[in-house]
Design a protein around this motif. Structure first.
Motif, mmCIF file in Angstrom:
data_model
loop_
_atom_site.group_PDB
_atom_site.id
_atom_site.type_symbol
_atom_site.label_atom_id
_atom_site.label_comp_id
_atom_site.label_asym_id
_atom_site.label_seq_id
_atom_site.Cartn_x
_atom_site.Cartn_y
_atom_site.Cartn_z
ATOM 1 N N GLN A 48 0.695 -1.204 0.166
ATOM 2 C CA GLN A 48 0.426 0.097 -0.169
ATOM 3 C C GLN A 48 0.804 0.944 -0.315
ATOM 4 O O GLN A 48 0.205 2.287 -0.598
ATOM 5 C CB GLN A 48 -0.821 0.103 1.372
ATOM 6 C CG GLN A 48 -1.735 -0.899 0.945
ATOM 7 C CD GLN A 48 -2.726 -1.036 2.550
ATOM 8 O OE1 GLN A 48 -2.203 -0.713 3.528
ATOM 9 N NE2 GLN A 48 -4.208 -1.804 2.023
ATOM 10 N N ASN A 49 2.101 1.404 0.769
ATOM 11 C CA ASN A 49 2.782 2.770 1.210
ATOM 12 C C ASN A 49 3.701 2.723 -0.600
ATOM 13 O O ASN A 49 4.074 3.528 -0.961
ATOM 14 C CB ASN A 49 3.873 2.089 1.585
ATOM 15 C CG ASN A 49 3.129 2.353 3.356
ATOM 16 O OD1 ASN A 49 2.046 2.936 3.409
ATOM 17 N ND2 ASN A 49 4.426 2.118 3.614
ATOM 18 N N ASP A 50 3.867 1.153 -1.067
ATOM 19 C CA ASP A 50 4.098 1.679 -2.409
ATOM 20 C C ASP A 50 3.714 2.336 -3.425
ATOM 21 O O ASP A 50 3.377 2.912 -4.630
ATOM 22 C CB ASP A 50 5.434 0.136 -3.263
ATOM 23 C CG ASP A 50 6.022 0.053 -2.521
ATOM 24 O OD1 ASP A 50 6.772 0.767 -1.411
ATOM 25 O OD2 ASP A 50 6.724 -1.064 -1.974
ATOM 26 N N SER A 123 -5.668 2.604 2.110
ATOM 27 C CA SER A 123 -5.064 2.510 3.402
ATOM 28 C C SER A 123 -5.361 1.554 3.109
ATOM 29 O O SER A 123 -6.426 0.491 2.491
ATOM 30 C CB SER A 123 -5.289 3.463 4.447
ATOM 31 O OG SER A 123 -7.235 3.870 4.554
ATOM 32 N N PHE A 124 -6.114 0.363 4.508
ATOM 33 C CA PHE A 124 -6.432 -0.933 5.291
ATOM 34 C C PHE A 124 -8.155 -0.378 4.893
ATOM 35 O O PHE A 124 -8.865 -1.821 4.641
ATOM 36 C CB PHE A 124 -6.282 -1.534 6.241
ATOM 37 C CG PHE A 124 -5.070 -2.230 6.587
ATOM 38 C CD1 PHE A 124 -4.806 -2.811 6.027
ATOM 39 C CD2 PHE A 124 -4.343 -1.443 7.524
ATOM 40 C CE1 PHE A 124 -3.625 -2.960 6.579
ATOM 41 C CE2 PHE A 124 -2.634 -1.476 7.497
ATOM 42 C CZ PHE A 124 -2.382 -2.939 7.169
ATOM 43 N N PHE A 125 -8.135 0.366 4.544
ATOM 44 C CA PHE A 125 -10.123 0.892 4.721
ATOM 45 C C PHE A 125 -10.752 1.138 3.331
ATOM 46 O O PHE A 125 -11.463 1.876 3.285
ATOM 47 C CB PHE A 125 -10.205 2.244 5.964
ATOM 48 C CG PHE A 125 -10.335 1.691 6.594
ATOM 49 C CD1 PHE A 125 -10.286 0.383 7.884
ATOM 50 C CD2 PHE A 125 -8.774 1.809 8.155
ATOM 51 C CE1 PHE A 125 -9.980 0.329 8.935
ATOM 52 C CE2 PHE A 125 -8.188 1.962 8.893
ATOM 53 C CZ PHE A 125 -8.554 1.522 10.120
ATOM 54 N N GLY A 126 -9.170 1.179 2.218
ATOM 55 C CA GLY A 126 -9.901 1.807 0.933
ATOM 56 C C GLY A 126 -9.408 2.960 0.660
ATOM 57 O O GLY A 126 -7.959 2.797 0.928
ATOM 58 N N THR A 127 -9.467 3.067 -0.651
ATOM 59 C CA THR A 127 -8.849 4.078 -1.508
ATOM 60 C C THR A 127 -9.768 5.741 -0.705
ATOM 61 O O THR A 127 -10.714 5.741 -1.202
ATOM 62 C CB THR A 127 -9.304 4.252 -2.668
ATOM 63 O OG1 THR A 127 -9.986 3.881 -2.887
ATOM 64 C CG2 THR A 127 -7.605 2.812 -3.153
#
Length: 153
Positions: A48-50, A123-127
């Motif tokens: 996700q960070n990438d 993020s873990f919760f979506g975009t």
């Protein structure tokens, strides 16, 4: 009484002095599951960070293209005299930016323009949409400074 459990309910030792194979598996399974879950979360977070960094870099490249286009448009207008503040504002808007300041002088026109581009923040919760901002300071005398972080006003 179950011969594999002590009176306290803990696994007992086998006849050979070690824990019974089933007991070791019962003890190790939660540890292995926690390690697998932690590793998976680390990999997902890294990806996700990438992806977010890649999206932000693409937005910054788009800003750079808009800034070059803005600079070219202002230079073309300046061949017949400096563009008015309203015309410069219109050029900025055509290039996805906002004119912050307009400063004509006898020898040059200096402008500060804020550019932005939208990208996906993952993020873990979506975009969710995010914006990258950069400011251009330059003018008709080609004293262009690189795109830079905008000072808060």
């Amino acid at each position: 009484m179950n011969p594999s459990l002590s009176s306290a309910g803990a696994p007992s030792l086998s006849d050979h002095g070690g824990y019974r194979p089933g007991c070791m598996l019962a003890l190790m399974a939660p540890v292995i599951l926690v390690l697998l879950a932690g590793g998976t979360l680390m990999i997902v977070s890294h990806r996700q960070n990438d992806a977010e960094e890649r999206h932000e870099n693409e937005a910054l490249e788009q800003i750079a293209r808009h800034a070059e286009s803005y600079e070219d448009d202002v230079q073309n207008e300046a061949r017949n005299g400096y563009p008015s503040e309203d015309r410069t504002r219109a050029i900025a808007q055509q290039n996805h930016s906002s004119l912050i300041s307009y400063g004509p002088s006898a020898r040059s026109l200096t402008t500060v323009v804020e550019f932005f581009a939208t990208y996906e923040d993952t993020s873990f919760f979506g975009t969710s949409p995010s914006r990258a901002y950069r400011c251009y300071v330059g003018g008709t005398v080609r004293t262009t400074l690189a795109l830079q972080e905008c000072n808060s006003t």
